[in-house]
Scaffold this motif. Sequence first.
Motif, short mmCIF file in Angstrom:
data_model
loop_
_atom_site.label_atom_id
_atom_site.label_comp_id
_atom_site.label_asym_id
_atom_site.label_seq_id
_atom_site.Cartn_x
_atom_site.Cartn_y
_atom_site.Cartn_z
N PHE A 85 -15.40 -2.34 -43.36
CA PHE A 85 -14.18 -3.02 -43.83
C PHE A 85 -14.20 -4.43 -43.26
CE2 PHE A 85 -13.49 1.46 -43.45
CZ PHE A 85 -12.66 1.83 -44.50
N GLY A 86 -14.31 -5.43 -44.13
CA GLY A 86 -14.38 -6.81 -43.67
C GLY A 86 -13.17 -7.62 -44.11
N VAL A 87 -12.72 -8.52 -43.26
CA VAL A 87 -11.58 -9.39 -43.57
C VAL A 87 -11.88 -10.80 -43.10
CG1 VAL A 87 -9.17 -9.90 -42.98
CG2 VAL A 87 -9.83 -7.58 -43.53
N GLY A 88 -11.61 -11.79 -43.96
CA GLY A 88 -11.80 -13.19 -43.59
C GLY A 88 -10.68 -13.71 -42.72
N PHE A 96 -22.08 -8.96 -48.53
CA PHE A 96 -20.66 -8.68 -48.73
C PHE A 96 -19.87 -9.79 -48.04
CE2 PHE A 96 -23.05 -4.74 -48.23
CZ PHE A 96 -22.83 -4.13 -49.45
N THR A 97 -18.87 -10.34 -48.71
CA THR A 97 -18.13 -11.44 -48.10
C THR A 97 -16.62 -11.28 -48.29
OG1 THR A 97 -18.24 -12.81 -50.10
CG2 THR A 97 -20.01 -13.09 -48.50
N ALA A 98 -15.89 -11.81 -47.32
CA ALA A 98 -14.43 -11.91 -47.40
C ALA A 98 -14.08 -13.33 -47.03
CB ALA A 98 -13.76 -10.92 -46.45
N THR A 99 -13.60 -14.11 -47.99
CA THR A 99 -13.32 -15.51 -47.72
C THR A 99 -12.01 -15.66 -46.96
OG1 THR A 99 -12.18 -15.82 -49.83
CG2 THR A 99 -14.53 -16.25 -49.80
N GLY A 100 -11.91 -16.76 -46.23
CA GLY A 100 -10.70 -17.04 -45.46
C GLY A 100 -9.55 -17.46 -46.36
N GLY A 101 -8.35 -17.34 -45.84
CA GLY A 101 -7.18 -17.82 -46.55
C GLY A 101 -7.11 -19.34 -46.52
N GLY A 102 -6.44 -19.93 -47.49
CA GLY A 102 -6.28 -21.37 -47.53
C GLY A 102 -5.25 -21.86 -46.54
N GLY A 103 -5.35 -23.14 -46.18
CA GLY A 103 -4.30 -23.76 -45.40
C GLY A 103 -3.08 -23.99 -46.27
#
Length: 199
Positions: A38-41, A110-117
């Motif tokens: 389970f991955g989270v950015g 597998f990737t989880a991108t970060g949230g935007g500012g």
Amino acid sequence: VDGSQLTGILAGGIKNVRLIKVSGSVTPSAGVTKWLAFGVGGGGGSGHAFALGALSSGGGGGGGFIAFSAVNAGSSYSVSIGSGGRGGASGSSQGGTGGTTSLVIGGTTFTATGGGGSSYNSVAANIRPGGSPGAGTGGLLNASGEPGGLASYAIQDSSPGNPGIGAFALGYGYGGAGVEGANSNGNGGSQGCLLILEF
């Protein structure tokens, strides 16, 4: 997921649970042949409030993925953990974008991108949207985080964005909450993580 992919999980049970918070490489524990990851950015930072009574918008939550894969004993697998975005500082309206969490197994990433500012808000009654959510790719199940709460002089919802799948109970991947006041720095987002169940 078809039943053949889950062979050995029900019979063998979970052998180990690992929470990865630092980038590097990860080697399966002894006797492990499969990973459920389970991955989270990282979450985005909230904006800077520059004037008395001003509000800044909340940062977006990091995206997430769930990945299931066979792994080889003795092999190392590359992991990158996304950092949380910085809070917006004086002279900078935007909070920082959260970093990307990734896991590479064989030829699959597998990737989880970060949230935007997020944008700041002035004392005028114009609405500034919350930070943009991150997204997941490559997994069996992918999810976007939630956008940060918007803000205006009249609408005071500057809550942080929730992350995508995989981190709700752990406190990772949340966007930074907005702030109020004169020349107030925004809040940083939470870093991402990788949670691995080994079978």
